[in-house]
Design a protein around this motif. Structure first.
Motif, PDB file in Angstrom:
ATOM      1  N   VAL A 152       0.826  -1.213   0.000  1.00 33.52           N
ATOM      2  CA  VAL A 152       0.000   0.000   0.000  1.00 33.52           C
ATOM      3  C   VAL A 152       0.861   1.264   0.000  1.00 33.52           C
ATOM      4  O   VAL A 152       0.357   2.371   0.194  1.00 33.52           O
ATOM      5  N   LEU A 153       2.160   1.100  -0.220  1.00 31.22           N
ATOM      6  CA  LEU A 153       3.072   2.237  -0.241  1.00 31.22           C
ATOM      7  C   LEU A 153       2.612   3.281  -1.254  1.00 31.22           C
ATOM      8  O   LEU A 153       2.271   2.955  -2.390  1.00 31.22           O
ATOM      9  N   ILE A 154       2.578   4.544  -0.830  1.00 31.30           N
ATOM     10  CA  ILE A 154       2.173   5.639  -1.714  1.00 31.30           C
ATOM     11  C   ILE A 154       3.357   6.027  -2.599  1.00 31.30           C
ATOM     12  O   ILE A 154       4.401   6.467  -2.108  1.00 31.30           O
ATOM     13  N   LYS A 155       3.215   5.845  -3.896  1.00 35.70           N
ATOM     14  CA  LYS A 155       4.270   6.201  -4.830  1.00 35.70           C
ATOM     15  C   LYS A 155       4.317   7.726  -5.004  1.00 35.70           C
ATOM     16  O   LYS A 155       3.309   8.403  -4.898  1.00 35.70           O
ATOM     17  N   GLU A 156       5.504   8.224  -5.307  1.00 36.03           N
ATOM     18  CA  GLU A 156       5.695   9.671  -5.486  1.00 36.03           C
ATOM     19  C   GLU A 156       5.152  10.448  -4.291  1.00 36.03           C
ATOM     20  O   GLU A 156       4.465  11.448  -4.430  1.00 36.03           O
ATOM     21  N   ARG A 157       5.502   9.948  -3.102  1.00 32.41           N
ATOM     22  CA  ARG A 157       4.966  10.569  -1.883  1.00 32.41           C
ATOM     23  C   ARG A 157       5.364  12.039  -1.754  1.00 32.41           C
ATOM     24  O   ARG A 157       4.555  12.873  -1.349  1.00 32.41           O
ATOM     25  N   GLU A 158       6.588  12.352  -2.120  1.00 39.06           N
ATOM     26  CA  GLU A 158       7.053  13.733  -2.003  1.00 39.06           C
ATOM     27  C   GLU A 158       6.214  14.673  -2.865  1.00 39.06           C
ATOM     28  O   GLU A 158       5.906  15.798  -2.459  1.00 39.06           O
ATOM     29  N   SER A 159       5.850  14.201  -4.058  1.00 36.92           N
ATOM     30  CA  SER A 159       5.026  15.024  -4.954  1.00 36.92           C
ATOM     31  C   SER A 159       3.636  15.232  -4.364  1.00 36.92           C
ATOM     32  O   SER A 159       3.064  16.319  -4.474  1.00 36.92           O
ATOM     33  N   VAL A 160       3.114  14.181  -3.745  1.00 37.85           N
ATOM     34  CA  VAL A 160       1.787  14.281  -3.116  1.00 37.85           C
ATOM     35  C   VAL A 160       1.818  15.279  -1.972  1.00 37.85           C
ATOM     36  O   VAL A 160       0.925  16.136  -1.847  1.00 37.85           O
ATOM     37  N   ILE A 161       2.843  15.206  -1.133  1.00 38.28           N
ATOM     38  CA  ILE A 161       2.966  16.128  -0.001  1.00 38.28           C
ATOM     39  C   ILE A 161       3.129  17.562  -0.486  1.00 38.28           C
ATOM     40  O   ILE A 161       2.539  18.499   0.071  1.00 38.28           O
ATOM     41  N   GLU A 162       3.927  17.760  -1.532  1.00 42.28           N
ATOM     42  CA  GLU A 162       4.125  19.100  -2.080  1.00 42.28           C
ATOM     43  C   GLU A 162       2.818  19.661  -2.619  1.00 42.28           C
ATOM     44  O   GLU A 162       2.511  20.848  -2.446  1.00 42.28           O
ATOM     45  N   ALA A 163       2.032  18.797  -3.276  1.00 44.33           N
ATOM     46  CA  ALA A 163       0.731  19.230  -3.801  1.00 44.33           C
ATOM     47  C   ALA A 163      -0.211  19.613  -2.656  1.00 44.33           C
ATOM     48  O   ALA A 163      -0.975  20.586  -2.763  1.00 44.33           O
ATOM     49  N   LEU A 164      -0.150  18.872  -1.564  1.00 45.58           N
ATOM     50  CA  LEU A 164      -0.981  19.181  -0.402  1.00 45.58           C
ATOM     51  C   LEU A 164      -0.581  20.519   0.219  1.00 45.58           C
ATOM     52  O   LEU A 164      -1.432  21.295   0.658  1.00 45.58           O
ATOM     53  N   LYS A 165       0.720  20.796   0.255  1.00 45.32           N
ATOM     54  CA  LYS A 165       1.190  22.071   0.792  1.00 45.32           C
ATOM     55  C   LYS A 165       0.670  23.239  -0.036  1.00 45.32           C
ATOM     56  O   LYS A 165       0.241  24.272   0.497  1.00 45.32           O
ATOM     57  N   LEU A 166       0.715  23.070  -1.366  1.00 48.19           N
ATOM     58  CA  LEU A 166       0.213  24.122  -2.252  1.00 48.19           C
ATOM     59  C   LEU A 166      -1.293  24.298  -2.090  1.00 48.19           C
ATOM     60  O   LEU A 166      -1.803  25.420  -2.096  1.00 48.19           O
ATOM     61  N   THR A 167      -1.985  23.172  -1.930  1.00 50.70           N
ATOM     62  CA  THR A 167      -3.434  23.231  -1.735  1.00 50.70           C
ATOM     63  C   THR A 167      -3.779  23.967  -0.447  1.00 50.70           C
ATOM     64  O   THR A 167      -4.696  24.791  -0.407  1.00 50.70           O
ATOM     65  N   LYS A 168      -3.021  23.660   0.614  1.00 48.92           N
ATOM     66  CA  LYS A 168      -3.262  24.341   1.888  1.00 48.92           C
ATOM     67  C   LYS A 168      -3.025  25.837   1.752  1.00 48.92           C
ATOM     68  O   LYS A 168      -3.809  26.656   2.275  1.00 48.92           O
ATOM     69  N   SER A 169      -1.958  26.202   1.069  1.00 44.45           N
ATOM     70  CA  SER A 169      -1.659  27.622   0.867  1.00 44.45           C
ATOM     71  C   SER A 169      -2.796  28.323   0.130  1.00 44.45           C
ATOM     72  O   SER A 169      -3.194  29.438   0.487  1.00 44.45           O
ATOM     73  N   ASP A 170      -3.339  27.651  -0.890  1.00 41.26           N
ATOM     74  CA  ASP A 170      -4.458  28.226  -1.648  1.00 41.26           C
ATOM     75  C   ASP A 170      -5.695  28.382  -0.764  1.00 41.26           C
ATOM     76  O   ASP A 170      -6.410  29.391  -0.843  1.00 41.26           O
ATOM     77  N   LEU A 171      -5.958  27.375   0.058  1.00 36.09           N
ATOM     78  CA  LEU A 171      -7.130  27.421   0.935  1.00 36.09           C
ATOM     79  C   LEU A 171      -7.012  28.547   1.958  1.00 36.09           C
ATOM     80  O   LEU A 171      -7.978  29.275   2.202  1.00 36.09           O
ATOM     81  N   LEU A 172      -5.836  28.688   2.543  1.00 41.37           N
ATOM     82  CA  LEU A 172      -5.637  29.749   3.534  1.00 41.37           C
ATOM     83  C   LEU A 172      -5.795  31.121   2.904  1.00 41.37           C
ATOM     84  O   LEU A 172      -6.418  32.018   3.491  1.00 41.37           O
ATOM     85  N   ARG A 173      -5.238  31.291   1.715  1.00 49.89           N
ATOM     86  CA  ARG A 173      -5.361  32.577   1.029  1.00 49.89           C
ATOM     87  C   ARG A 173      -6.829  32.870   0.683  1.00 49.89           C
ATOM     88  O   ARG A 173      -7.295  34.004   0.827  1.00 49.89           O
ATOM     89  N   ALA A 174      -7.538  31.845   0.238  1.00 47.01           N
ATOM     90  CA  ALA A 174      -8.948  32.032  -0.117  1.00 47.01           C
ATOM     91  C   ALA A 174      -9.789  32.384   1.110  1.00 47.01           C
ATOM     92  O   ALA A 174     -10.682  33.239   1.044  1.00 47.01           O
ATOM     93  N   LEU A 175      -9.506  31.740   2.231  1.00 47.57           N
ATOM     94  CA  LEU A 175     -10.241  32.030   3.470  1.00 47.57           C
ATOM     95  C   LEU A 175      -9.980  33.457   3.946  1.00 47.57           C
ATOM     96  O   LEU A 175     -10.902  34.154   4.398  1.00 47.57           O
ATOM     97  N   LYS A 176      -8.724  33.894   3.841  1.00 51.40           N
ATOM     98  CA  LYS A 176      -8.398  35.269   4.233  1.00 51.40           C
ATOM     99  C   LYS A 176      -9.110  36.276   3.329  1.00 51.40           C
ATOM    100  O   LYS A 176      -9.640  37.293   3.800  1.00 51.40           O
TER     101      LYS A 176
END
Length: 239
Positions: A152-176
């Motif tokens: 069940v190992l998540i492939k390209e985990r670093e890319s997934v985490i980076e995408a999540l970081k960008l998503t969080k940044s977008d969400l925070l900016r949108a909420l502000k």
């Protein structure tokens, strides 16, 4: 939770701070903390120090009851019912009163959220919930992998985490941005021409600065300005 997931989740505290609203608050049921306390007590009883835990718990209960009984006999001697019965009645009454107060507070704060809720905020809250669900799903997947299931190992985990970081940044900016628009609605509606003029100035500046890093930042500012103008038009149609 693995180190690369820590801090990615948008907590309820952070969400309330960004929106300046008591969003996603649940009614506190006073029996829940008591249940949690009972679970902790039972867990400690099963440990190596179980006998000590039982002794301390029993002693505390007996000592508390004796103090209550002495207080009743000294200051409320006119009460004829047994002190243990009075203690039960008093406990039930305090519990009902406390729960009623908690409900009224929760109801009042829920009305504040409902009154200030916008369509944009509702969508963003839903997006935050979906985002946090992804974090939770990855965490569960990691636990399954650590339990001895490498398939069940998540492939390209670093890319997934980076995408999540960008998503969080977008969400925070949108909420502000949503909060700024919501809390300054009356000013924006009464000063529409000011924002239109700023938009025109930003557009002119962008043409001259497209190839530079400064131009990239100006482009971001332009996009924000376009979003603001779009929101203003939508707000005007609701007047």
């Amino acid at each position: 939770m693995r180190y690369d997931l820590q801090g990615l989740e948008i907590s309820q505290y952070e969400l309330q701070r960004l929106t300046n609203l008591p969003v996603n608050e649940k009614l506190l049921i006073i029996t829940n903390p008591l249940k949690n306390l009972a679970k902790i007590y039972i867990k400690n009883i099963k440990s190596s120090e179980g006998a000590t835990v039982v002794f301390i718990g029993f002693t505390t209960c007996v000592f508390s009851y004796l103090l209550f009984d002495i207080f009743i006999k000294i200051f409320l001697s006119w009460i004829t019912i047994p002190s243990w019965t009075l203690l039960i009645i008093l406990g039930v009454w305090v519990g009902i009163f406390t729960q009623t107060v908690l409900y009224l507070i929760w109801k009042s704060r829920s009305k504040v959220v409902k009154f200030n809720m916008t369509n944009s905020l509702q969508i963003l809250l839903s997006d935050v919930e979906r985002y946090n669900s992804v974090i939770k799903a990855i965490d569960i997947n990691d636990q399954i992998e650590e339990a001895g299931n490498p398939e069940v190992l998540i492939k390209e985990r670093e890319s997934v985490i980076e995408a999540l970081k960008l998503t969080k940044s977008d969400l925070l900016r949108a909420l502000k941005t949503e909060r700024i628009l919501r809390e300054n609605k009356s000013f924006i509606l009464s000063n529409t021409e000011l924002f239109v003029n700023n938009l025109a100035a930003l557009t002119a500046m962008q043409v001259n600065e497209q190839a530079t890093e400064h131009g990239r930042l100006l482009n971001e500012a332009l996009q924000i300005a376009l979003d603001v103008q779009h929101e203003m038009k939508r707000l005007q149609t609701q007047r």
